[in-house]
Design an enzyme around this catalytic site. Structure first.
Site, PDB file in Angstrom:
ATOM      1  N   PHE A  11       5.243  -9.135 -30.623  1.00 41.48           N
ATOM      2  CA  PHE A  11       6.220 -10.183 -30.566  1.00 41.48           C
ATOM      3  C   PHE A  11       6.389 -10.686 -32.196  1.00 41.48           C
ATOM      4  N   ILE A  12       5.415 -11.841 -32.798  1.00 42.47           N
ATOM      5  CA  ILE A  12       5.231 -12.201 -33.839  1.00 42.47           C
ATOM      6  C   ILE A  12       6.103 -11.934 -34.959  1.00 42.47           C
ATOM      7  N   LEU A  35      -0.001   0.346 -30.908  1.00 47.16           N
ATOM      8  CA  LEU A  35       1.081   0.403 -29.542  1.00 47.16           C
ATOM      9  C   LEU A  35       0.543   0.366 -28.199  1.00 47.16           C
ATOM     10  N   ILE A  60      -7.332  -1.567 -35.125  1.00 42.93           N
ATOM     11  CA  ILE A  60      -8.024  -1.586 -36.327  1.00 42.93           C
ATOM     12  C   ILE A  60      -9.285  -1.725 -35.742  1.00 42.93           C
ATOM     13  N   ALA A  83      -3.464  -8.420 -32.089  1.00 43.40           N
ATOM     14  CA  ALA A  83      -4.644  -9.659 -31.217  1.00 43.40           C
ATOM     15  C   ALA A  83      -4.393  -9.020 -29.682  1.00 43.40           C
ATOM     16  N   THR A 100     -10.545  -6.751 -30.229  1.00 44.28           N
ATOM     17  CA  THR A 100      -9.467  -6.312 -31.342  1.00 44.28           C
ATOM     18  C   THR A 100      -9.930  -7.245 -31.859  1.00 44.28           C
ATOM     19  N   THR A 130      -3.520 -19.648 -34.286  1.00 45.78           N
ATOM     20  CA  THR A 130      -3.645 -19.687 -32.867  1.00 45.78           C
ATOM     21  C   THR A 130      -4.488 -21.240 -32.784  1.00 45.78           C
ATOM     22  N   ASP A 131      -3.252 -22.329 -32.621  1.00 48.27           N
ATOM     23  CA  ASP A 131      -3.569 -23.680 -32.113  1.00 48.27           C
ATOM     24  C   ASP A 131      -4.562 -24.083 -31.062  1.00 48.27           C
ATOM     25  N   GLU A 132      -4.664 -22.626 -30.016  1.00 45.24           N
ATOM     26  CA  GLU A 132      -5.749 -23.154 -29.586  1.00 45.24           C
ATOM     27  C   GLU A 132      -7.396 -22.707 -29.450  1.00 45.24           C
ATOM     28  N   TYR A 155      -9.863 -15.975 -24.737  1.00 47.13           N
ATOM     29  CA  TYR A 155      -8.907 -15.916 -26.111  1.00 47.13           C
ATOM     30  C   TYR A 155      -8.762 -16.406 -27.022  1.00 47.13           C
ATOM     31  N   LYS A 159     -10.186 -15.637 -31.221  1.00 53.60           N
ATOM     32  CA  LYS A 159      -9.445 -16.241 -32.096  1.00 53.60           C
ATOM     33  C   LYS A 159     -10.463 -17.768 -33.274  1.00 53.60           C
ATOM     34  N   HIS A 289      -7.396 -24.745 -17.653  1.00 58.89           N
ATOM     35  CA  HIS A 289      -6.298 -24.329 -18.219  1.00 58.89           C
ATOM     36  C   HIS A 289      -6.139 -25.975 -19.040  1.00 58.89           C
ATOM     37  N   TYR A 346      -0.128 -11.834 -10.216  1.00 60.19           N
ATOM     38  CA  TYR A 346       1.068 -13.036  -8.875  1.00 60.19           C
ATOM     39  C   TYR A 346       0.260 -12.661  -7.465  1.00 60.19           C
TER      40      TYR A 346
HETATM   41  P1  NAD Z   1       1.206 -10.274 -29.581  1.00 58.27           P
HETATM   42  O1  NAD Z   1       0.822  -9.794 -27.758  1.00 58.27           O
HETATM   43  O2  NAD Z   1       3.138  -9.641 -28.925  1.00 58.27           O
HETATM   44  O3  NAD Z   1       1.495  -8.175 -30.608  1.00 58.27           O
HETATM   45  C1  NAD Z   1      -0.358  -8.046 -30.938  1.00 58.27           C
HETATM   46  C2  NAD Z   1       0.114  -6.557 -31.192  1.00 58.27           C
HETATM   47  O4  NAD Z   1      -1.008  -6.245 -31.713  1.00 58.27           O
HETATM   48  C3  NAD Z   1       0.877  -5.589 -30.103  1.00 58.27           C
HETATM   49  O5  NAD Z   1       1.629  -5.030 -30.939  1.00 58.27           O
HETATM   50  C4  NAD Z   1       0.188  -5.066 -30.016  1.00 58.27           C
HETATM   51  O6  NAD Z   1       0.308  -3.252 -29.540  1.00 58.27           O
HETATM   52  C5  NAD Z   1      -0.484  -4.859 -31.408  1.00 58.27           C
HETATM   53  N1  NAD Z   1      -2.401  -4.396 -31.166  1.00 58.27           N
HETATM   54  C6  NAD Z   1      -3.340  -5.364 -30.394  1.00 58.27           C
HETATM   55  N2  NAD Z   1      -4.765  -4.825 -30.416  1.00 58.27           N
HETATM   56  C7  NAD Z   1      -4.334  -3.845 -31.490  1.00 58.27           C
HETATM   57  C8  NAD Z   1      -5.789  -2.996 -32.248  1.00 58.27           C
HETATM   58  N3  NAD Z   1      -7.244  -3.245 -31.763  1.00 58.27           N
HETATM   59  N4  NAD Z   1      -5.403  -2.515 -33.409  1.00 58.27           N
HETATM   60  C9  NAD Z   1      -4.121  -3.048 -33.044  1.00 58.27           C
HETATM   61  N5  NAD Z   1      -3.005  -2.925 -33.315  1.00 58.27           N
HETATM   62  C10 NAD Z   1      -2.995  -3.961 -32.246  1.00 58.27           C
HETATM   63  O7  NAD Z   1       1.493 -11.182 -29.970  1.00 58.27           O
HETATM   64  P2  NAD Z   1       1.993 -12.205 -30.359  1.00 58.27           P
HETATM   65  O8  NAD Z   1       1.987 -13.056 -29.501  1.00 58.27           O
HETATM   66  O9  NAD Z   1       2.772 -11.874 -31.454  1.00 58.27           O
HETATM   67  O10 NAD Z   1       0.840 -12.750 -32.095  1.00 58.27           O
HETATM   68  C11 NAD Z   1       0.703 -12.408 -33.005  1.00 58.27           C
HETATM   69  C12 NAD Z   1       0.014 -12.514 -33.058  1.00 58.27           C
HETATM   70  O11 NAD Z   1      -0.034 -14.574 -33.806  1.00 58.27           O
HETATM   71  C13 NAD Z   1      -1.557 -13.058 -32.690  1.00 58.27           C
HETATM   72  O12 NAD Z   1      -2.635 -12.748 -33.289  1.00 58.27           O
HETATM   73  C14 NAD Z   1      -1.892 -14.611 -31.623  1.00 58.27           C
HETATM   74  O13 NAD Z   1      -3.216 -14.501 -31.402  1.00 58.27           O
HETATM   75  C15 NAD Z   1      -1.044 -15.361 -33.136  1.00 58.27           C
HETATM   76  N6  NAD Z   1       0.000 -16.544 -32.501  1.00 58.27           N
HETATM   77  C16 NAD Z   1       0.427 -16.022 -31.378  1.00 58.27           C
HETATM   78  C17 NAD Z   1       1.101 -16.969 -30.855  1.00 58.27           C
HETATM   79  C18 NAD Z   1       1.986 -17.167 -29.733  1.00 58.27           C
HETATM   80  O14 NAD Z   1       2.865 -17.914 -29.292  1.00 58.27           O
HETATM   81  N7  NAD Z   1       2.870 -15.923 -29.201  1.00 58.27           N
HETATM   82  C19 NAD Z   1       1.291 -18.741 -31.515  1.00 58.27           C
HETATM   83  C20 NAD Z   1      -0.037 -19.095 -32.510  1.00 58.27           C
HETATM   84  C21 NAD Z   1      -0.699 -17.440 -32.903  1.00 58.27           C
HETATM   85  O1  DAU Z   2      -0.372 -22.404 -28.595  1.00 58.56           O
HETATM   86  C1  DAU Z   2      -0.660 -20.841 -29.043  1.00 58.56           C
HETATM   87  C2  DAU Z   2      -0.794 -19.795 -28.238  1.00 58.56           C
HETATM   88  O2  DAU Z   2       0.467 -19.794 -27.109  1.00 58.56           O
HETATM   89  C3  DAU Z   2      -0.780 -18.540 -28.709  1.00 58.56           C
HETATM   90  O3  DAU Z   2      -2.175 -18.015 -29.237  1.00 58.56           O
HETATM   91  C4  DAU Z   2      -0.757 -17.728 -27.535  1.00 58.56           C
HETATM   92  O4  DAU Z   2      -0.991 -16.247 -27.714  1.00 58.56           O
HETATM   93  C5  DAU Z   2       0.365 -17.683 -26.886  1.00 58.56           C
HETATM   94  O5  DAU Z   2      -0.127 -16.805 -25.590  1.00 58.56           O
HETATM   95  C6  DAU Z   2       0.793 -18.865 -25.426  1.00 58.56           C
HETATM   96  O6  DAU Z   2      -0.690 -19.904 -25.187  1.00 58.56           O
HETATM   97  P1  DAU Z   2       0.093 -20.386 -23.904  1.00 58.56           P
HETATM   98  O7  DAU Z   2      -1.304 -19.515 -23.147  1.00 58.56           O
HETATM   99  O8  DAU Z   2       0.020 -21.482 -23.967  1.00 58.56           O
HETATM  100  O9  DAU Z   2       0.807 -19.376 -23.614  1.00 58.56           O
HETATM  101  P2  DAU Z   2       1.371 -19.503 -21.715  1.00 58.56           P
HETATM  102  O10 DAU Z   2       2.887 -18.708 -22.237  1.00 58.56           O
HETATM  103  O11 DAU Z   2       1.237 -17.729 -21.063  1.00 58.56           O
HETATM  104  O12 DAU Z   2       1.602 -20.384 -20.604  1.00 58.56           O
HETATM  105  C7  DAU Z   2       2.182 -21.195 -21.894  1.00 58.56           C
HETATM  106  C8  DAU Z   2       2.116 -22.782 -20.296  1.00 58.56           C
HETATM  107  O13 DAU Z   2       2.993 -22.043 -18.790  1.00 58.56           O
HETATM  108  C9  DAU Z   2       0.592 -22.407 -19.977  1.00 58.56           C
HETATM  109  O14 DAU Z   2       0.134 -24.115 -19.824  1.00 58.56           O
HETATM  110  C10 DAU Z   2       0.000 -21.395 -18.786  1.00 58.56           C
HETATM  111  C11 DAU Z   2       1.567 -21.994 -18.196  1.00 58.56           C
HETATM  112  N1  DAU Z   2       2.380 -20.891 -17.350  1.00 58.56           N
HETATM  113  C12 DAU Z   2       1.910 -20.021 -17.671  1.00 58.56           C
HETATM  114  C13 DAU Z   2       2.724 -18.274 -16.949  1.00 58.56           C
HETATM  115  C14 DAU Z   2       2.345 -16.886 -17.684  1.00 58.56           C
HETATM  116  C15 DAU Z   2       2.513 -20.854 -16.176  1.00 58.56           C
HETATM  117  O15 DAU Z   2       2.871 -22.628 -15.454  1.00 58.56           O
HETATM  118  N2  DAU Z   2       2.997 -20.215 -15.240  1.00 58.56           N
HETATM  119  C16 DAU Z   2       2.506 -19.034 -15.457  1.00 58.56           C
HETATM  120  O16 DAU Z   2       3.356 -17.768 -14.713  1.00 58.56           O
END
Ligand code: NAD
Ligand code: DAU
Length: 349
Positions: A11-12, A35, A60, A83, A100, A130-132, A155, A159, A289, A346
């Site tokens: 995604f990012i 992938l 990785i 990740a 990973t 991440t902020d988590e 998770y 991180k 949670h 679910y």
């Molecule tokens: P994502 O799950 O959409 O993408 C992760 C990518 O990493 C995928 O393309 C996957 O194929 C690849 N990957 C996974 N394991 C691997 C491995 N062993 N070797 C090589 N590639 C591998 O994740 P995202 O939401 O795009 O997050 C990207 C980064 O940003 C992560 O490090 C995550 O912790 C961080 N982050 C995400 C969020 C968020 O809201 N999504 C917020 C803050 C930080």
């Molecule tokens: O804060 C940054 C993080 O945000 C990233 O590091 C993570 O990679 C990313 O997945 C995200 O984590 P969250 O757990 O906050 O995101 P998620 O979309 O899974 O959930 C957002 C909120 O919604 C959380 O409070 C849980 C709730 N939720 C989630 C799902 C999937 C629901 O209520 N129902 C759902 O089905």
């Protein structure tokens, strides 16, 4: 400059790869991705013809593979996003996260240490986190760069561990590093296991929209392109060894966000006002949670003059439009293994 971006098919990562390939034609961008279910080359299909873009399929956690690509390509910088990223999956299967997020990150650090030995000038390992890692907030307060780490899910613990290893390689071996810790992203290419794209998919299909617990958990949402812009500015202008928090100044209770999303979807799909809200279904809460995340981005905004460019209303509308216009993408990623995951998480398909 040769830049290795890990996780670029996710995604990012896909937005970061696109920004760097398009904005910096003078850089060679290498996208290393295993992938997994979350990686999708469709996200970058149109970039395949670009001369400054190369895709490398690899893992990785495989240090021999990293050795081979570091030997073949003299990378100047790494932007590390690869990740396992979904909290719910870390609860049902934590070991992939340890492998990973922890081992994979240490392997990358070791590859950089070995290949940059004696010539660290101009090199950079940029770790995207991440902020988590900071834990869970009560009603008041914000996470700053000096908030003590208090991860609470497998998770976030993985991180947090990776962040510690990155800083350890800086302090012990002098590796040039930067880190950023970002809040919840949303936007195009977001895998529909996460709240916003899952809800869009279910509302569109007329399926129940699962809200955990009472829906009163709070997240701080940032449009993914604004995160990519922050990574660009930190990569180029951030101080070596420093950490930057990135957030949207945009806190929402889950239930309020889902209600807004239902209303936007009603409008876009030509439904009666209030129709989609009937799909909202409260389900069993996530184990452990975290109650609230909220980020203080004032260091990034003040020192590097970054600010979010998209309001939440605009970003949410753009996101809904993207999912409605990219039905094929959504169909493809929600077939096969996704259905098994959904049934397990679910209790229904
Ligand atoms: P994502 O799950 O959409 O993408 C992760 C990518 O990493 C995928 O393309 C996957 O194929 C690849 N990957 C996974 N394991 C691997 C491995 N062993 N070797 C090589 N590639 C591998 O994740 P995202 O939401 O795009 O997050 C990207 C980064 O940003 C992560 O490090 C995550 O912790 C961080 N982050 C995400 C969020 C968020 O809201 N999504 C917020 C803050 C930080
Ligand atoms: O804060 C940054 C993080 O945000 C990233 O590091 C993570 O990679 C990313 O997945 C995200 O984590 P969250 O757990 O906050 O995101 P998620 O979309 O899974 O959930 C957002 C909120 O919604 C959380 O409070 C849980 C709730 N939720 C989630 C799902 C999937 C629901 O209520 N129902 C759902 O089905």
């Amino acid at each position: 400059m040769k830049i290795l971006i890990t996780g670029g098919a996710g995604f990012i990562g896909s937005h970061v790869v696109r920004l760097f390939v398009e904005k910096y034609p003078q850089y060679q961008v290498f996208n290393l991705d295993k992938l997994t279910y979350a990686g999708n080359l469709q996200n970058l299909k149109d970039l395949e013809v670009e001369e400054n873009y190369t895709f490398l399929k690899g893992d990785i956690t495989d240090s021999a593979y990293l050795e081979s690509i570091f030997s073949e390509n003299a990378f100047d910088a790494v932007i590390h996003l690869a990740a396992e990223s979904h909290v719910d999956r870390s609860i049902s299967g934590p070991m992939a996260f340890v492998r990973t997020n922890v081992m994979g990150t240490v392997n990358l650090l070791e590859a950089c240490r070995k290949h940059w030995l004696g010539q660290l000038e101009g090199k950079l390992f940029y770790h995207v986190s991440t902020d988590e890692v900071y834990g869970s907030l009560g009603d008041e307060g914000l996470f700053t760069e000096s908030t003590a780490y208090d991860p609470r899910s497998p998770y976030s613990a993985s991180k947090a561990a990776s962040d510690h290893f990155v800083r350890a390689w800086h302090h012990t071996f002098g590796l040039p590093i930067k880190l950023s810790n970002c809040s919840n992203n949303y936007g195009p290419n977001h895998f529909p296991e996460k709240l916003i794209p899952l809800a869009i998919h279910n509302i569109k299909s007329g399926k129940p929209v699962p809200v955990y617990g009472k829906g009163d958990n709070v997240r701080d949402w940032l449009y993914v392109l604004d995160h990519a812009r922050a990574i660009d500015v930190i990569f180029h202008k951030g101080k070596l060894g420093d950490t930057y928090n990135v957030g949207g100044v945009n806190e929402w209770r889950n239930i309020d966000l889902i209600e807004l999303l239902c209303d936007v979807m009603d409008e876009k799909l030509g439904r009666q006002p209030g129709e989609s809200r009937r799909l909202i279904t409260f389900v069993k809460d996530r184990a452990g949670h975290d109650a609230r995340y909220a980020i203080d981005s004032s260091k990034l905004m003040g020192e590097l003059e970054w600010a979010p460019s998209v309001t939440f209303e605009e970003g949410l509308r753009k996101t809904v439009d993207w999912y409605l216009q990219n039905e094929e993408w959504l169909e493809e990623v929600t077939s096969g293994h996704y259905r098994d995951y959904y049934a397990q998480q679910y209790g229904e398909r």
